[in-house]
Design a protein around this motif. Structure first.
Motif, PDB file in Angstrom:
ATOM      1  N   ARG A   1     -26.002  12.929 -31.400  1.00  0.00           N
ATOM      2  CA  ARG A   1     -24.726  13.647 -31.275  1.00  0.00           C
ATOM      3  C   ARG A   1     -24.614  14.738 -32.337  1.00  0.00           C
ATOM      4  N   LEU A   2     -24.909  14.361 -33.561  1.00  0.00           N
ATOM      5  CA  LEU A   2     -24.778  15.312 -34.668  1.00  0.00           C
ATOM      6  C   LEU A   2     -25.702  16.502 -34.468  1.00  0.00           C
ATOM      7  N   SER A   3     -26.925  16.231 -34.001  1.00  0.00           N
ATOM      8  CA  SER A   3     -27.885  17.307 -33.796  1.00  0.00           C
ATOM      9  C   SER A   3     -27.456  18.225 -32.656  1.00  0.00           C
ATOM     10  N   ALA A   4     -26.993  17.636 -31.547  1.00  0.00           N
ATOM     11  CA  ALA A   4     -26.639  18.422 -30.361  1.00  0.00           C
ATOM     12  C   ALA A   4     -25.398  19.272 -30.583  1.00  0.00           C
TER      13      ALA A   4
ATOM     14  N   ASP B   1      -8.135  15.186 -28.311  1.00  0.00           N
ATOM     15  CA  ASP B   1      -9.250  14.821 -27.438  1.00  0.00           C
ATOM     16  C   ASP B   1      -8.956  13.454 -26.847  1.00  0.00           C
ATOM     17  N   ASP B   2      -9.782  13.011 -25.900  1.00  0.00           N
ATOM     18  CA  ASP B   2      -9.509  11.725 -25.260  1.00  0.00           C
ATOM     19  C   ASP B   2     -10.032  10.538 -26.065  1.00  0.00           C
TER      20      ASP B   2
ATOM     21  N   ALA C   1     -17.951  13.308 -34.606  1.00  0.00           N
ATOM     22  CA  ALA C   1     -18.755  14.528 -34.710  1.00  0.00           C
ATOM     23  C   ALA C   1     -18.103  15.697 -33.977  1.00  0.00           C
ATOM     24  N   THR C   2     -17.478  15.424 -32.849  1.00  0.00           N
ATOM     25  CA  THR C   2     -16.873  16.499 -32.062  1.00  0.00           C
ATOM     26  C   THR C   2     -15.698  17.140 -32.795  1.00  0.00           C
ATOM     27  N   VAL C   3     -14.784  16.330 -33.309  1.00  0.00           N
ATOM     28  CA  VAL C   3     -13.626  16.918 -33.985  1.00  0.00           C
ATOM     29  C   VAL C   3     -14.041  17.591 -35.292  1.00  0.00           C
ATOM     30  N   ARG C   4     -15.062  17.073 -35.950  1.00  0.00           N
ATOM     31  CA  ARG C   4     -15.533  17.725 -37.174  1.00  0.00           C
ATOM     32  C   ARG C   4     -16.146  19.080 -36.850  1.00  0.00           C
ATOM     33  N   GLU C   5     -16.872  19.150 -35.730  1.00  0.00           N
ATOM     34  CA  GLU C   5     -17.452  20.424 -35.312  1.00  0.00           C
ATOM     35  C   GLU C   5     -16.350  21.424 -34.951  1.00  0.00           C
ATOM     36  N   CYS C   6     -15.279  20.935 -34.340  1.00  0.00           N
ATOM     37  CA  CYS C   6     -14.143  21.799 -34.005  1.00  0.00           C
ATOM     38  C   CYS C   6     -13.407  22.270 -35.253  1.00  0.00           C
ATOM     39  N   ALA C   7     -13.414  21.439 -36.276  1.00  0.00           N
ATOM     40  CA  ALA C   7     -12.693  21.789 -37.501  1.00  0.00           C
ATOM     41  C   ALA C   7     -13.373  22.914 -38.285  1.00  0.00           C
ATOM     42  N   LYS C   8     -14.697  23.029 -38.144  1.00  0.00           N
ATOM     43  CA  LYS C   8     -15.434  24.015 -38.938  1.00  0.00           C
ATOM     44  C   LYS C   8     -14.934  25.445 -38.739  1.00  0.00           C
ATOM     45  N   PRO C   9     -14.893  25.985 -37.509  1.00  0.00           N
ATOM     46  CA  PRO C   9     -14.412  27.363 -37.347  1.00  0.00           C
ATOM     47  C   PRO C   9     -12.941  27.528 -37.713  1.00  0.00           C
ATOM     48  N   LEU C  10     -12.152  26.477 -37.552  1.00  0.00           N
ATOM     49  CA  LEU C  10     -10.741  26.565 -37.928  1.00  0.00           C
ATOM     50  C   LEU C  10     -10.601  26.708 -39.441  1.00  0.00           C
ATOM     51  N   ARG C  11     -11.370  25.933 -40.176  1.00  0.00           N
ATOM     52  CA  ARG C  11     -11.326  26.031 -41.638  1.00  0.00           C
ATOM     53  C   ARG C  11     -11.851  27.386 -42.112  1.00  0.00           C
ATOM     54  N   GLN C  12     -12.883  27.876 -41.432  1.00  0.00           N
ATOM     55  CA  GLN C  12     -13.420  29.192 -41.786  1.00  0.00           C
ATOM     56  C   GLN C  12     -12.392  30.295 -41.536  1.00  0.00           C
ATOM     57  N   ALA C  13     -11.493  30.061 -40.591  1.00  0.00           N
ATOM     58  CA  ALA C  13     -10.443  31.031 -40.279  1.00  0.00           C
ATOM     59  C   ALA C  13      -9.250  30.918 -41.218  1.00  0.00           C
ATOM     60  N   GLY C  14      -9.313  29.970 -42.173  1.00  0.00           N
ATOM     61  CA  GLY C  14      -8.262  29.859 -43.160  1.00  0.00           C
ATOM     62  C   GLY C  14      -7.212  28.813 -42.896  1.00  0.00           C
ATOM     63  N   VAL C  15      -7.427  27.967 -41.867  1.00  0.00           N
ATOM     64  CA  VAL C  15      -6.467  26.905 -41.584  1.00  0.00           C
ATOM     65  C   VAL C  15      -6.324  26.000 -42.804  1.00  0.00           C
ATOM     66  N   LYS C  16      -5.092  25.672 -43.125  1.00  0.00           N
ATOM     67  CA  LYS C  16      -4.802  24.876 -44.323  1.00  0.00           C
ATOM     68  C   LYS C  16      -5.312  23.448 -44.191  1.00  0.00           C
ATOM     69  N   LYS C  17      -5.061  22.841 -43.025  1.00  0.00           N
ATOM     70  CA  LYS C  17      -5.489  21.453 -42.808  1.00  0.00           C
ATOM     71  C   LYS C  17      -5.711  21.228 -41.320  1.00  0.00           C
ATOM     72  N   VAL C  18      -6.707  20.381 -41.011  1.00  0.00           N
ATOM     73  CA  VAL C  18      -7.009  20.010 -39.641  1.00  0.00           C
ATOM     74  C   VAL C  18      -6.939  18.498 -39.525  1.00  0.00           C
ATOM     75  N   CYS C  19      -6.246  18.003 -38.506  1.00  0.00           N
ATOM     76  CA  CYS C  19      -6.229  16.579 -38.217  1.00  0.00           C
ATOM     77  C   CYS C  19      -6.368  16.417 -36.716  1.00  0.00           C
ATOM     78  N   SER C  20      -6.560  15.203 -36.258  1.00  0.00           N
ATOM     79  CA  SER C  20      -6.767  15.007 -34.820  1.00  0.00           C
ATOM     80  C   SER C  20      -6.055  13.763 -34.335  1.00  0.00           C
ATOM     81  N   VAL C  21      -5.795  13.760 -33.028  1.00  0.00           N
ATOM     82  CA  VAL C  21      -5.268  12.563 -32.359  1.00  0.00           C
ATOM     83  C   VAL C  21      -6.041  12.399 -31.060  1.00  0.00           C
ATOM     84  N   THR C  22      -6.521  11.194 -30.831  1.00  0.00           N
ATOM     85  CA  THR C  22      -7.224  10.870 -29.597  1.00  0.00           C
ATOM     86  C   THR C  22      -6.581   9.650 -28.976  1.00  0.00           C
ATOM     87  N   PHE C  23      -6.788   9.452 -27.695  1.00  0.00           N
ATOM     88  CA  PHE C  23      -6.185   8.279 -27.057  1.00  0.00           C
ATOM     89  C   PHE C  23      -6.838   6.990 -27.525  1.00  0.00           C
TER      90      PHE C  23
END
Length: 242
Positions: free
Chosen positions: A183-186, A211-212, A218-240
């Protein structure tokens, strides 16, 4: 007066998942909105939990971070919360939702996720809701993005704007049957900021990713990377499910 009282406190309701008639008040918490059979199958996550990924501990832990999250660098971690554990029954419901056209499940799932986010992220001052993107080819095959459906419900319940901030620039195929290392590699470099996202003035925003299912994170961490690079103060997630 009687009509007003009946509206606020209806004599009966129905289970959010199976539709079985049951007693439920208008403002009852999510766990009171499921019949006993569905609630037992759902296995709500309760304290104590990992303070990073939200996984429930079987017994009182010696640390507040699970073994998996300890291995992740602190600056890469994304706090996640989920209402239920990923049981076989939950997996079956998620498959119905994603692959069998049961899009209506987004409503009860999203409602419960919104309540979890409301409770756990009350102090975070979330300003935007976004969702894990699907690759264009996968979106055409499925017809909809399940994470976007859930995000729409979460945003509506939290009264927050839902913005498509992310794009998946390569198809990572199905992750559910892959090992953690695969997963991490892909996923590496598979998510980028959407073209119009820069116009949202993301600096100092607090973004909630939807996300579901949370498996390795790994998926939410990958999504967080460009958001943090764009200057987002904090990223958190909620899944079912977690």
């Amino acid at each position: 007066m009687k009509e007003w009282w009946s509206f606020l406190f209806p004599p009966s309701s129905a289970c959010w998942f199976c539709g079985t008639p049951m007693q439920a008040r208008l403002f009852a918490p999510p766990e009171k909105r499921f019949c006993p059979v569905c609630l037992e199958a759902l296995q709500p996550i309760r304290e104590p939990i990992c303070q990073v990924c939200g996984r429930g501990f079987d017994k009182a832990p010696s640390a507040d971070v699970c073994f998996d999250c300890v291995r992740i660098a602190e600056e890469e971690r994304v706090m996640n919360r989920s209402p239920v554990a990923y049981t076989q029954q939950v997996a079956a419901w998620v498959r119905l939702f994603k692959y069998r056209g049961k899009e209506g499940l987004a409503t009860p799932m999203g409602r419960w996720m919104a309540e979890v986010a409301r409770v756990h992220y009350a102090r975070e001052n979330i300003s935007l809701v976004t969702f894990v993107p699907l690759h264009e080819e996968r979106l055409i095959q499925r017809g909809f993005n399940q994470a976007e459906k859930l995000a729409d419900e979460v945003g509506r319940r939290l009264r927050l704007p839902v913005c498509p901030l992310l794009v998946r620039n390569k198809d990572t195929a199905y992750q559910s049957k892959r090992t953690r290392e695969e997963r991490l590699s892909a996923l590496g470099g598979s998510v980028i900021l959407a073209d119009g996202a820069w116009k949202r003035q993301l600096a100092n925003q607090v973004v909630l990713i939807v996300d579901d299912v949370y498996t390795t994170g790994a998926t939410v961490r990958e999504c967080a990377k460009p958001l943090r690079q764009a200057g987002v103060k904090k990223v958190c997630s909620v899944t079912f499910a977690r």
